[in-house]
Motif scaffolding. Structure first.
Motif, PDB file in Angstrom:
ATOM      1  N   VAL A   1       0.928  -1.206   0.079  1.00 43.40           N
ATOM      2  CA  VAL A   1      -0.059  -0.003   0.014  1.00 43.40           C
ATOM      3  C   VAL A   1       0.906   1.309   0.029  1.00 43.40           C
ATOM      4  CG1 VAL A   1      -1.667   1.089   1.463  1.00 43.40           C
ATOM      5  CG2 VAL A   1      -1.647  -1.251   1.360  1.00 43.40           C
ATOM      6  N   SER A   2       0.869   1.968  -1.069  1.00 41.11           N
ATOM      7  CA  SER A   2       1.553   3.230  -1.244  1.00 41.11           C
ATOM      8  C   SER A   2       1.510   4.318  -0.020  1.00 41.11           C
ATOM      9  CB  SER A   2       1.694   3.770  -2.582  1.00 41.11           C
ATOM     10  OG  SER A   2       0.457   4.445  -2.915  1.00 41.11           O
ATOM     11  N   VAL A   3       2.185   5.043   0.219  1.00 45.45           N
ATOM     12  CA  VAL A   3       1.862   6.187   0.945  1.00 45.45           C
ATOM     13  C   VAL A   3       0.604   7.222   0.331  1.00 45.45           C
ATOM     14  CG1 VAL A   3       2.691   8.545   1.921  1.00 45.45           C
ATOM     15  CG2 VAL A   3       4.073   6.528   2.185  1.00 45.45           C
ATOM     16  N   ASP A   4       0.778   7.412  -0.804  1.00 43.22           N
ATOM     17  CA  ASP A   4      -0.092   8.075  -1.781  1.00 43.22           C
ATOM     18  C   ASP A   4      -1.592   7.420  -1.671  1.00 43.22           C
ATOM     19  OD1 ASP A   4       1.635  10.193  -2.437  1.00 43.22           O
ATOM     20  OD2 ASP A   4       1.814   8.975  -4.560  1.00 43.22           O
ATOM     21  N   GLU A   5      -1.655   6.092  -1.664  1.00 41.51           N
ATOM     22  CA  GLU A   5      -2.965   5.454  -1.496  1.00 41.51           C
ATOM     23  C   GLU A   5      -3.453   5.772  -0.047  1.00 41.51           C
ATOM     24  OE1 GLU A   5      -4.824   1.157  -2.086  1.00 41.51           O
ATOM     25  OE2 GLU A   5      -2.753   1.220  -2.312  1.00 41.51           O
ATOM     26  N   TRP A   6      -2.845   5.535   0.681  1.00 41.59           N
ATOM     27  CA  TRP A   6      -2.792   5.903   2.232  1.00 41.59           C
ATOM     28  C   TRP A   6      -3.732   7.096   2.462  1.00 41.59           C
ATOM     29  CZ3 TRP A   6       0.404   4.481   7.182  1.00 41.59           C
ATOM     30  CH2 TRP A   6       0.562   3.273   7.238  1.00 41.59           C
ATOM     31  N   LYS A   7      -2.675   8.188   2.003  1.00 41.22           N
ATOM     32  CA  LYS A   7      -3.127   9.656   1.960  1.00 41.22           C
ATOM     33  C   LYS A   7      -4.503   9.686   1.500  1.00 41.22           C
ATOM     34  CE  LYS A   7      -1.608  14.231   1.531  1.00 41.22           C
ATOM     35  NZ  LYS A   7      -0.295  15.044   1.062  1.00 41.22           N
ATOM     36  N   LYS A   8      -4.710   9.790   0.261  1.00 43.51           N
ATOM     37  CA  LYS A   8      -5.953   9.594  -0.629  1.00 43.51           C
ATOM     38  C   LYS A   8      -7.025   9.150   0.282  1.00 43.51           C
ATOM     39  CE  LYS A   8      -8.019   8.665  -4.806  1.00 43.51           C
ATOM     40  NZ  LYS A   8      -8.119   8.094  -6.202  1.00 43.51           N
ATOM     41  N   ALA A   9      -7.102   7.802   0.800  1.00 42.84           N
ATOM     42  CA  ALA A   9      -7.916   7.079   1.481  1.00 42.84           C
ATOM     43  C   ALA A   9      -8.097   7.607   2.716  1.00 42.84           C
ATOM     44  CB  ALA A   9      -7.653   5.558   1.585  1.00 42.84           C
TER      45      ALA A   9
ATOM     46  N   VAL B   1      -5.910   2.720  11.166  1.00 41.60           N
ATOM     47  CA  VAL B   1      -4.404   2.247  11.069  1.00 41.60           C
ATOM     48  C   VAL B   1      -3.949   1.806  12.386  1.00 41.60           C
ATOM     49  CG1 VAL B   1      -2.017   2.816  10.215  1.00 41.60           C
ATOM     50  CG2 VAL B   1      -4.212   3.841   8.968  1.00 41.60           C
ATOM     51  N   PHE B   2      -3.205   0.588  12.368  1.00 40.08           N
ATOM     52  CA  PHE B   2      -2.810   0.137  13.561  1.00 40.08           C
ATOM     53  C   PHE B   2      -1.404  -0.540  13.266  1.00 40.08           C
ATOM     54  CE2 PHE B   2      -6.062  -2.684  12.308  1.00 40.08           C
ATOM     55  CZ  PHE B   2      -5.495  -3.996  12.141  1.00 40.08           C
TER      56      PHE B   2
ATOM     57  N   GLY C   1      -2.889   7.439  14.882  1.00 39.89           N
ATOM     58  CA  GLY C   1      -3.864   8.753  14.432  1.00 39.89           C
ATOM     59  C   GLY C   1      -2.951   9.529  13.366  1.00 39.89           C
ATOM     60  N   HIS C   2      -1.866   9.528  13.432  1.00 40.11           N
ATOM     61  CA  HIS C   2      -1.454  10.478  12.612  1.00 40.11           C
ATOM     62  C   HIS C   2      -0.234   9.895  11.889  1.00 40.11           C
ATOM     63  CE1 HIS C   2      -0.546  14.771  11.623  1.00 40.11           C
ATOM     64  NE2 HIS C   2       0.788  14.424  11.568  1.00 40.11           N
ATOM     65  N   VAL C   3       0.227  10.251  10.518  1.00 38.39           N
ATOM     66  CA  VAL C   3       1.058   9.498   9.638  1.00 38.39           C
ATOM     67  C   VAL C   3       1.990  10.519   8.975  1.00 38.39           C
ATOM     68  CG1 VAL C   3       1.667   8.099   7.423  1.00 38.39           C
ATOM     69  CG2 VAL C   3      -0.178   7.432   9.011  1.00 38.39           C
ATOM     70  N   LYS C   4       3.380  10.484   9.530  1.00 43.28           N
ATOM     71  CA  LYS C   4       4.527  11.410   8.710  1.00 43.28           C
ATOM     72  C   LYS C   4       5.047  10.515   7.831  1.00 43.28           C
ATOM     73  CE  LYS C   4       5.002  14.368  12.912  1.00 43.28           C
ATOM     74  NZ  LYS C   4       6.004  14.938  13.680  1.00 43.28           N
TER      75      LYS C   4
ATOM     76  N   PHE D   1      -0.461  13.389   7.469  1.00 45.77           N
ATOM     77  CA  PHE D   1      -2.004  13.376   7.238  1.00 45.77           C
ATOM     78  C   PHE D   1      -2.541  12.660   8.607  1.00 45.77           C
ATOM     79  CE2 PHE D   1      -0.343   9.783   4.722  1.00 45.77           C
ATOM     80  CZ  PHE D   1      -1.144   8.706   5.423  1.00 45.77           C
ATOM     81  N   GLY D   2      -3.705  12.929   8.928  1.00 46.12           N
ATOM     82  CA  GLY D   2      -4.463  12.282  10.115  1.00 46.12           C
ATOM     83  C   GLY D   2      -5.024  11.127   9.744  1.00 46.12           C
ATOM     84  N   ILE D   3      -5.416  10.222  10.554  1.00 47.92           N
ATOM     85  CA  ILE D   3      -6.357   8.952  10.432  1.00 47.92           C
ATOM     86  C   ILE D   3      -7.647   9.467  11.353  1.00 47.92           C
ATOM     87  CG2 ILE D   3      -6.461   6.690  10.579  1.00 47.92           C
ATOM     88  CD1 ILE D   3      -4.363   7.556   8.461  1.00 47.92           C
TER      89      ILE D   3
END
Length: 140
Positions: free
Chosen positions: A37-45, A54-55, A67-70, A76-78
């Motif tokens: 799963v790419s970072v771009d896919e994560w961010k878009k979703a 996300v865990f 709760g937050h991905v750097k 971006f937040g989750i």
């Protein structure tokens, strides 16, 4: 819901926690998919609201909500920086199994995620993993 986790590779090894999380997710009726799963896919979703959980998981942490991905170019937040419902359901189930409180875990769970006769999980290596939960466009 669909649960995505990285596929096993040279840096991701099989482990009992990973296996247990995936089995419990299936037991709860969720589709499990192992793939990159790419970072771009994560961010878009995450920005669209499709990404609900996300865990990270591992021996000591069991399941720890993220709760937050750097990443290299931003962050971006989750889920509004709140634990998602599936992460917490999986954590509760796995903690109950680890403490041998079978009454809190489903009695029909496969042996791989149920306490064994001597109050413990089958002996296999425990390796941390990161997983993401994405709600499909059709609501699954």
């Amino acid at each position: 819901m669909r649960v995505f986790t990285p596929e096993l590779s040279g840096s991701l090894l099989p482990g009992i926690t990973r296996d247990s999380v995936l089995q419990v997710a299936r037991d709860l009726g969720h589709e499990v998919e192992e793939r990159r799963v790419s970072v771009d896919e994560w961010k878009k979703a995450a920005l669209s609201g499709e990404l609900t959980d996300v865990f990270a998981c591992g021996t000591a942490a069991v399941i720890t909500p993220v709760g937050h991905v750097k990443h290299a170019t931003g962050a971006f937040g989750i889920n509004g920086n709140e634990p998602g419902p599936l992460a917490m359901a999986l954590r509760e189930r796995l903690c109950a199994v680890r403490r041998c409180r079978g009454g809190l875990a489903r009695l029909d769970a496969p042996d791989s995620v149920r306490p064994t006769g001597r109050c413990g999980a089958p002996a296999r290596r425990w390796v941390p993993r990161v997983s993401a939960v994405v709600r499909a466009a059709d609501g699954r």
